[in-house]
Design an enzyme around this catalytic site. Structure first.
Site, PDB file in Angstrom:
ATOM      1  N   GLY A  10       0.812  -1.213   0.000  1.00  0.00           N
ATOM      2  CA  GLY A  10       0.000   0.000   0.000  1.00  0.00           C
ATOM      3  C   GLY A  10       0.844   1.260   0.000  1.00  0.00           C
ATOM      4  O   GLY A  10       2.077   1.223  -0.153  1.00  0.00           O
ATOM      5  N   PHE A  11       0.178   2.353   0.193  1.00  0.00           N
ATOM      6  CA  PHE A  11       0.784   3.686   0.117  1.00  0.00           C
ATOM      7  C   PHE A  11       1.856   3.856   1.205  1.00  0.00           C
ATOM      8  O   PHE A  11       3.057   3.979   0.909  1.00  0.00           O
ATOM      9  CB  PHE A  11      -0.369   4.690   0.245  1.00  0.00           C
ATOM     10  N   ILE A  12       1.453   3.792   2.457  1.00  0.00           N
ATOM     11  CA  ILE A  12       2.417   3.981   3.553  1.00  0.00           C
ATOM     12  C   ILE A  12       3.357   2.774   3.631  1.00  0.00           C
ATOM     13  O   ILE A  12       4.574   2.915   3.804  1.00  0.00           O
ATOM     14  CB  ILE A  12       1.678   4.195   4.900  1.00  0.00           C
ATOM     15  N   TYR A 152     -15.226   3.118   9.776  1.00  0.00           N
ATOM     16  CA  TYR A 152     -13.772   2.942   9.698  1.00  0.00           C
ATOM     17  C   TYR A 152     -13.103   3.429  10.987  1.00  0.00           C
ATOM     18  O   TYR A 152     -12.278   2.731  11.595  1.00  0.00           O
ATOM     19  CB  TYR A 152     -13.218   3.720   8.487  1.00  0.00           C
TER      20      TYR A 152
HETATM   21  N1  LIG Z   1      -3.095   7.170   4.445  1.00  0.00           N
HETATM   22  C1  LIG Z   1      -3.566   7.846   5.503  1.00  0.00           C
HETATM   23  O1  LIG Z   1      -3.754   9.064   5.450  1.00  0.00           O
HETATM   24  C2  LIG Z   1      -3.896   7.119   6.790  1.00  0.00           C
HETATM   25  C3  LIG Z   1      -4.366   7.884   7.877  1.00  0.00           C
HETATM   26  C4  LIG Z   1      -4.674   7.223   9.059  1.00  0.00           C
HETATM   27  C5  LIG Z   1      -4.478   5.864   9.174  1.00  0.00           C
HETATM   28  N2  LIG Z   1      -4.036   5.153   8.110  1.00  0.00           N
HETATM   29  C6  LIG Z   1      -3.867   3.707   8.251  1.00  0.00           C
HETATM   30  O2  LIG Z   1      -2.569   3.350   7.813  1.00  0.00           O
HETATM   31  C7  LIG Z   1      -2.598   2.062   7.194  1.00  0.00           C
HETATM   32  C8  LIG Z   1      -2.029   2.147   5.791  1.00  0.00           C
HETATM   33  O3  LIG Z   1      -2.811   3.060   5.032  1.00  0.00           O
HETATM   34  P1  LIG Z   1      -2.524   3.366   3.500  1.00  0.00           P
HETATM   35  O4  LIG Z   1      -2.972   4.740   3.233  1.00  0.00           O
HETATM   36  O5  LIG Z   1      -1.152   2.947   3.130  1.00  0.00           O
HETATM   37  O6  LIG Z   1      -3.602   2.406   2.831  1.00  0.00           O
HETATM   38  P2  LIG Z   1      -3.478   1.401   1.611  1.00  0.00           P
HETATM   39  O7  LIG Z   1      -4.881   0.982   1.268  1.00  0.00           O
HETATM   40  O8  LIG Z   1      -2.648   1.984   0.531  1.00  0.00           O
HETATM   41  O9  LIG Z   1      -2.693   0.179   2.258  1.00  0.00           O
HETATM   42  C9  LIG Z   1      -3.344  -0.861   2.948  1.00  0.00           C
HETATM   43  C10 LIG Z   1      -2.885  -2.163   2.320  1.00  0.00           C
HETATM   44  O10 LIG Z   1      -3.507  -3.231   3.033  1.00  0.00           O
HETATM   45  C11 LIG Z   1      -3.856  -4.231   2.113  1.00  0.00           C
HETATM   46  N3  LIG Z   1      -4.945  -5.029   2.682  1.00  0.00           N
HETATM   47  C12 LIG Z   1      -6.236  -4.662   2.843  1.00  0.00           C
HETATM   48  N4  LIG Z   1      -6.939  -5.661   3.378  1.00  0.00           N
HETATM   49  C13 LIG Z   1      -6.076  -6.692   3.571  1.00  0.00           C
HETATM   50  C14 LIG Z   1      -6.203  -7.999   4.093  1.00  0.00           C
HETATM   51  N5  LIG Z   1      -7.384  -8.463   4.508  1.00  0.00           N
HETATM   52  N6  LIG Z   1      -5.115  -8.797   4.141  1.00  0.00           N
HETATM   53  C15 LIG Z   1      -3.903  -8.339   3.703  1.00  0.00           C
HETATM   54  N7  LIG Z   1      -3.727  -7.097   3.184  1.00  0.00           N
HETATM   55  C16 LIG Z   1      -4.806  -6.296   3.121  1.00  0.00           C
HETATM   56  C17 LIG Z   1      -4.273  -3.482   0.859  1.00  0.00           C
HETATM   57  O11 LIG Z   1      -4.174  -4.299  -0.303  1.00  0.00           O
HETATM   58  C18 LIG Z   1      -3.301  -2.315   0.863  1.00  0.00           C
HETATM   59  O12 LIG Z   1      -2.177  -2.577   0.048  1.00  0.00           O
HETATM   60  C19 LIG Z   1      -4.051   1.613   7.247  1.00  0.00           C
HETATM   61  O13 LIG Z   1      -4.231   0.813   8.376  1.00  0.00           O
HETATM   62  C20 LIG Z   1      -4.825   2.910   7.393  1.00  0.00           C
HETATM   63  O14 LIG Z   1      -6.066   2.698   8.023  1.00  0.00           O
HETATM   64  C21 LIG Z   1      -3.736   5.752   6.916  1.00  0.00           C
END
Ligand SMILES: NC(=O)c1ccc[n+]([C@@H]2O[C@H](COP(=O)([O-])OP(=O)(O)OC[C@H]3O[C@@H](n4cnc5c(N)ncnc54)[C@H](O)[C@@H]3O)[C@@H](O)[C@H]2O)c1
Length: 321
Positions: A10-12, A152
């Protein structure tokens, strides 16, 4: 040392994988490449890592008990960063049960395996959304998290509570990082910065929720990844830390900066402001500074410039293919 990073495509997660590898760590990535946004984007996030001997990818679901147990049994996992989630606020309004299943049951599955395998450090991706619609700014970790405004956000609050329980009962050191809106290269395509940038690049209507006054504490993704790296190295027992830039900006300011870097004007189409989104986020980051010695380093102007450069390069590469 092997570090399991769930959601690493994913992104982060992909930025964190880059950073961990640059620090000589071995990353075991687990990701299901879900459909919240294009799996192709996730694929390209980690393409460059697939040939790296310190990176190993397991395509699979964190809710799959057999698979998770096998992954822990076959690898010497010392630390876990749990990022995998249904991460979309608005998606969760339409799909609350799916969101709860991934974010609560999936988190439990990873915590269970971590308990059984005596993991030395667990970092959980929580969110500023646990504060609901905050009224105190900047918001501290001790401020009210009684009410959330999306399914969420509630799953993230539940995740923190479950993590606290695993620390209390089983002694696993857990640090919950409350990320405030992350942005930058590889931005999730279902987030505002990406959608705004795409609309301006393509000269399509940009849907602006509300009048543009809503404020977000946008945090550059590489700064966010750095906070995780530091949290992995510090046993704080159980701790919750805000990770934000401490510098909120309005949506209008973001649009103006994107227009400047892209060199085109936005065609704005106003939409009603959704009730599942807070009107303002603003992190008090003094606790993260004190405990992790973490500082947000990147200004919104620098970060949006880097986003625009990445987006333009991505578009050029896709056109050439
Ligand atoms: N990006 C933000 O601004 C932000 C802010 C607050 C919290 N978060 C949290 O940080 C984390 C990463 O966020 P992100 O923006 O990189 O999101 P993202 O959607 O890019 O990354 C999440 C990854 O998890 C994978 N995933 C989803 N369900 C899954 C499962 N059942 N089994 C295995 N993999 C699975 C997805 O394929 C994805 O690659 C998340 O938990 C999100 O809730 C992000």
């Amino acid at each position: 040392m092997t570090i399991l990073v769930t959601g690493a495509a994913g992104f982060i997660g992909s930025h964190l994988a880059d950073l961990l590898i640059a620090h000589g760590q071995h990353v075991l990535a687990m990701d299901t490449f879900d459909n919240q946004y294009s799996p192709l984007q996730k694929n390209s996030n980690i393409q460059h890592l697939l040939t790296n001997k310190n990176f190993e990818l397991i395509v699979g679901d964190i809710r799959n008990k057999e698979l998770v147990e096998k992954v822990f049994a076959r690898n010497q996992i010392e630390k876990v960063v749990h990022l995998a989630a249904n991460a979309g606020v608005r998606y969760s309004i339409e799909n609350p049960a799916e969101c709860a299943d991934v974010n609560i049951n999936g988190t439990l599955r990873i915590l269970e395996a971590s308990r059984k395998n005596k993991i030395k450090q667990f970092v959980f991706a929580s969110s500023s959304s646990v504060y609901g619609n905050p009224t105190v700014f900047p918001t501290k970790e001790t401020d009210n998290t009684e009410t959330q405004v999306s399914p969420y956000a509630t799953t993230k609050k539940c995740g923190e509570i479950i993590c606290k329980n695993y620390n209390y009962n089983y002694g696993i050191p857990v640090t919950c990082l409350r990320f405030f809106t992350s942005y930058g290269p590889r931005n999730r395509s279902n987030m505002a910065v990406y959608k705004f940038g795409e609309a301006i690049f393509e000269q399509k209507p940009l849907q602006l929720f509300g009048n543009g006054d809503a404020k977000r504490d946008y945090t550059y993704v590489k700064d966010v990844a750095e906070s995780v790296l530091l949290a992995l190295d510090k046993d704080l027992g159980f701790e919750v830390l805000n990770i934000g830039s401490h510098c909120p900006v309005t949506l209008t300011e973001v649009i103006r900066a994107l227009e400047k870097f892209i060199g085109k004007k936005a065609i704005i189409e106003h939409k009603p402001y959704p009730s599942c989104d807070p009107l303002e986020t603003f992190a008090d980051v003094s606790k993260a500074k004190k405990t992790l010695h973490w500082e947000p380093k990147t200004s919104i102007q620098e970060g949006l410039k880097a986003f625009v450069q990445w987006y333009a390069e991505k578009e050029n590469t896709e056109k050439d293919q």
